[in-house]
Design a protein around this motif. Structure first.
Motif, PDB file in Angstrom:
ATOM      1  N   LYS A 106       0.820  -1.210   0.000  1.00 45.65           N
ATOM      2  CA  LYS A 106       0.000   0.000   0.000  1.00 45.65           C
ATOM      3  C   LYS A 106       0.855   1.261   0.000  1.00 45.65           C
ATOM      4  CE  LYS A 106      -2.267  -1.530   3.614  1.00 45.65           C
ATOM      5  NZ  LYS A 106      -1.865  -2.947   3.592  1.00 45.65           N
ATOM      6  N   THR A 107       2.022   1.173   0.635  1.00 49.28           N
ATOM      7  CA  THR A 107       2.866   2.361   0.735  1.00 49.28           C
ATOM      8  C   THR A 107       3.224   2.890  -0.654  1.00 49.28           C
ATOM      9  OG1 THR A 107       3.816   1.216   2.627  1.00 49.28           O
ATOM     10  CG2 THR A 107       4.840   3.283   1.984  1.00 49.28           C
ATOM     11  N   HIS A 138       7.794   4.896   7.615  1.00 55.71           N
ATOM     12  CA  HIS A 138       7.197   5.447   6.399  1.00 55.71           C
ATOM     13  C   HIS A 138       8.037   6.597   5.858  1.00 55.71           C
ATOM     14  CE1 HIS A 138       3.639   3.234   5.687  1.00 55.71           C
ATOM     15  NE2 HIS A 138       3.007   3.579   6.790  1.00 55.71           N
ATOM     16  N   ASP A 144      -2.828   6.127   7.276  1.00 54.36           N
ATOM     17  CA  ASP A 144      -2.432   4.722   7.205  1.00 54.36           C
ATOM     18  C   ASP A 144      -3.070   3.965   8.358  1.00 54.36           C
ATOM     19  OD1 ASP A 144      -1.227   2.447   6.271  1.00 54.36           O
ATOM     20  OD2 ASP A 144       0.672   2.814   7.270  1.00 54.36           O
ATOM     21  N   GLU A 145      -3.429   2.709   8.081  1.00 51.80           N
ATOM     22  CA  GLU A 145      -4.008   1.854   9.106  1.00 51.80           C
ATOM     23  C   GLU A 145      -5.203   2.539   9.757  1.00 51.80           C
ATOM     24  OE1 GLU A 145      -2.853  -0.912   8.807  1.00 51.80           O
ATOM     25  OE2 GLU A 145      -0.794  -0.663   8.124  1.00 51.80           O
TER      26      GLU A 145
HETATM   27 MG    MG Z   1       1.618  -0.509   5.575  1.00 56.14          MG
END
Ligand code: MG
Ligand code: ADP
Length: 681
Positions: free
Chosen positions: A288-289, A319, A383-384
């Motif tokens: 996903k990054t 990240h 994220d998440e």
């Molecule tokens: Mg991730």
């Protein structure tokens, strides 16, 4: 005559005290009362005989009353009232404490239907304080309501009956219109209310339940779709050239088909007239990054800043590093902002953000702070997502004039549930893992095998690999079961003892952020062989050299959570292992763990959780602002969710602001108001 919005005090038998107690159940108006659906029913239609009644299980028994015994005083000054009853199969003693009126209503020679649990020894059956009706009476089903201090089920039934009979004929506008009801064969509101509270038989109760479940799901879908279409009206950060080509060219590998698809969807949104509201769902390790990075590159190429918010410092740092590696070659300048950046460094960062010099800001909740002002924010990534609520997402979006928003979730969610939880978002799915991954071999063992397991860990470490061990507690807490492994004690008494000479690390949520950072950094750098941790490692951390994930007390977690943990390994080329340690010798636990051992697909795992543990694991992660479901069951009513979503979409396509559906509009406003949301104005 009563109106829907009248307060319950208008009903006979409701004084100030009762009104306060009712309010605790969420019942303030007559409508609240009518919408307080029974939790179950007593079905008097097929009573059993005394002898055949199941032991200590709620049931209805038909029996003839023979005689009443004189009241007796027992310990504590209480009065005991006994009634002898029975049928041709056996005798039944019925006992009431302190309630002469109940016993007095039972007339010798008559038949009654008693509801309660039948106990007593062999040849001597008894019921204590049963609910009962004359056997020749008309009523065959009785509602049971949730009770609270001072408010019992019978009282509620009486109030509901009064409300139903005193209501003005047209007081209830049905939010579901005739054609819709006809299409799905749903009873109208007035009928459904009568059926759910006072059903003549099971079918009526089921039909009513079905209608209200549909209504709930339909309203929820509508509310979320309205939220979304309202967002659509506002202008976004318009972009003109959205080509990920340059970004792809700078990557050391080639993106998967799924990644390309998701990036293309984002590019299309960026170039559209309205801000993007998109959920990116992908299993752990699906990459996903990279998708977010492509979006950030495109935003930067159009002169916009981006922000990426992560739930933990560790993750934010990782990240920032990853994104710097991916985007640095394209000239994108990355800044890391967390709570632990202080003083002058922080000031410098804030001014770089305000001037637009920082093109990507990666951070924790700190990026929501008021001091953080962007020059021209165009793209926000969360994220998440499950760690953030709707409200926080709103705050993030509020940092600019409606930036494009991408929410990334590593918890695969079954489609029906994502309709409910994220109905206001468009969805992109990464359903393909980058090539070269070998699935993580998963096995479940009892703690008796721990010695052998550590032998295996030793071999892995000797081969240059690293190991995660996850334990549920930080320190042994009083009252917590002794079998629960506390991570601090575990490190000393298990890991260090069984792996002498190896470098063992410790990581848990009560450590200071800087300490956690340091441990994680050392683990990522290969300076720690085995990391004893709580579930703080659950989210996102990437250490490709780690090849084994051991989870102690695996029975404590939902499969989705275990799957997340498992996703921490299997990121490199070497074969990886996940070892679930559990001594719970119980059928459902064993079956659950066995399912995980043979299933690698996160969506299948999530579906299993939904079916076996209910939606709590998913719902709990989303803070509210959405109405709760009272009747609908997201696991059992999955098909209905699809139907309701489709109907809601069709309706809004024909009548975007519900101008032609005032009753529905009103119902939505009340529903979302009560939940503190703002779907409808
Ligand atoms: Mg991730
Ligand atoms: P997640 O979806 O769990 O956030 P990540 O973005 O952390 O996954 O990616 C997991 C790993 O896969 C990273 O090490 C990343 O560099 C790698 N990766 C991502 N996309 C690809 C790809 N197309 N080919 C090869 N490796 C990839």
């Amino acid at each position: 005559m009563l109106r829907r919005e009248d307060r319950v005090q208008y009903l006979r038998g409701v004084g100030e005290k009762r009104a306060a107690q009712l309010a605790k159940l969420g019942i303030v108006t007559v409508e609240d009362l009518l919408r307080f659906y029974p939790r179950d029913y007593i079905d008097y239609s097929s009573p059993c005989g005394v002898l055949e009644a199941p032991y200590e299980t709620p049931c209805v028994v038909r029996a003839t009353v023979y005689s009443r015994q004189p009241p007796a005083r027992i310990s504590g000054g209480r009065m005991l009232y006994r009634v002898s009853a029975g049928d041709e199969s056996a005798g039944l003693t019925i006992t009431f404490f302190n309630s002469p009126w109940a016993a007095e209503r039972l007339l010798p020679g008559r038949d009654y239907l008693f509801y309660g649990r039948v106990g007593g020894g062999f040849g001597r059956r008894e019921m204590t304080a049963p609910v009962f009706l004359p056997a020749d009476g008309p009523q065959r089903m009785t509602a049971i309501y949730h009770q609270t201090q001072g408010i019992n089920s019978a009282y509620l039934a009486k109030l509901v009956a009064a409300a139903l009979s005193e209501l003005e004929p047209d007081a209830l506008e049905d939010p579901l219109d005739e054609p819709l009801r006809a299409r799905w064969r749903l009873p109208d509101l007035a009928t459904a209310l009568r059926w759910i509270h006072q059903p003549a038989d099971k079918t009526q109760a089921q039909q009513a339940r079905r209608r209200f479940a549909f209504e709930e799901l339909f309203c929820l879908e509508l509310g979320m779709k309205l939220l979304r279409s309202r967002n659509r009206l506002a202008a976004g950060a318009p972009m003109t050239h959205c080509d990920p080509g340059a970004f792809y060219a700078a990557l050391p590998f080639s993106p998967t088909g799924a990644q390309r698809r998701a990036v293309a969807e984002i590019a299309a949104d960026f170039c559209g007239a309205a801000p993007m509201n998109r959920l990116l769902q992908g299993d752990v390790g699906s990459g996903k990054t990279l998708v977010a990075a492509a979006g950030i590159a495109m935003a930067a190429a159009n002169g916009y800043q981006s922000v990426l918010m992560a739930p933990t410092e560790i993750l934010a740092r990782q990240h920032a590093e990853t994104l710097d590696r991916m985007l640095g070659p394209l000239g994108v300048r990355v800044a890391l902002l967390t709570g632990s950046v202080k003083g002058r460094a922080r000031k410098g960062l804030l001014s770089a953000i305000a001037s637009g010099e920082a093109q990507l800001v990666v951070g924790t909740h700190a990026v929501l702070g008021e001091a953080v002002q962007f020059a021209h924010l165009g793209f926000a990534v969360v994220d998440e997502q499950h760690r953030f609520g709707v409200r926080q997402r709103g705050l993030l979006a509020g940092k600019a004039q409606h930036p494009h928003l991408l929410v990334m979730s590593a918890t695969p969610i079954p489609r029906t549930l994502s309709l409910l939880l994220f109905g206001e978002l468009d969805v992109s799915v990464l359903d393909e893992l980058p090539p070269g991954r070998t699935p993580v071999r998963t096995i479940a063992v009892g703690s008796g095998l721990r010695g052998r397991m550590y032998g295996f860990l030793e071999k892995q470490i000797a081969a240059g690999r690293q190991v995660f061990v996850v334990c549920p507690l930080i320190e042994q807490e009083e009252g917590a079961g002794a079998e629960l492994q506390a991570v601090t004690a575990y490190k000393e008494t298990v890991a260090e003892r069984l792996l002498p000479g190896r470098r063992i690390g410790l990581l848990h949520g009560r450590m200071k952020p800087a300490e956690k950072e340091e441990v994680m950094r050392r683990f990522a750098a290969g300076e720690i062989d085995l990391l004893c941790s709580t579930t703080v490692v659950e989210v996102g951390v990437d250490v490709p050299n780690a090849s084994v994930m051991v989870i102690e007390n695996a029975e404590r977690y939902g499969l989705s959570a275990l799957h997340q943990l498992r996703g921490r390994v299997g990121r490199g080329a070497a074969e990886s292992f996940c070892i679930l340690v559990s001594d719970k010798d119980n059928e459902s636990v064993r079956e659950r763990l066995a399912f995980l051992c043979r299933t690698a697909d996160g969506f299948a795992v999530a579906q299993y959780d939904l079916e076996h543990r209910g939606p709590g694991d998913f719902f709990g992660r989303r803070q509210h602002g959405l109405p709760t479901l009272r009747v609908a069951d997201v696991a059992a009513d999955a098909a209905m969710i699809e139907t309701a979503a489709k109907e809601a979409g069709d309706l809004l396509a024909a009548d975007p602001d519900l101008a032609a559906h005032p009753a529905l509009r009103g119902a939505l406003a009340r529903l979302f108001d009560a939940a503190g949301g703002t779907a409808v104005n």
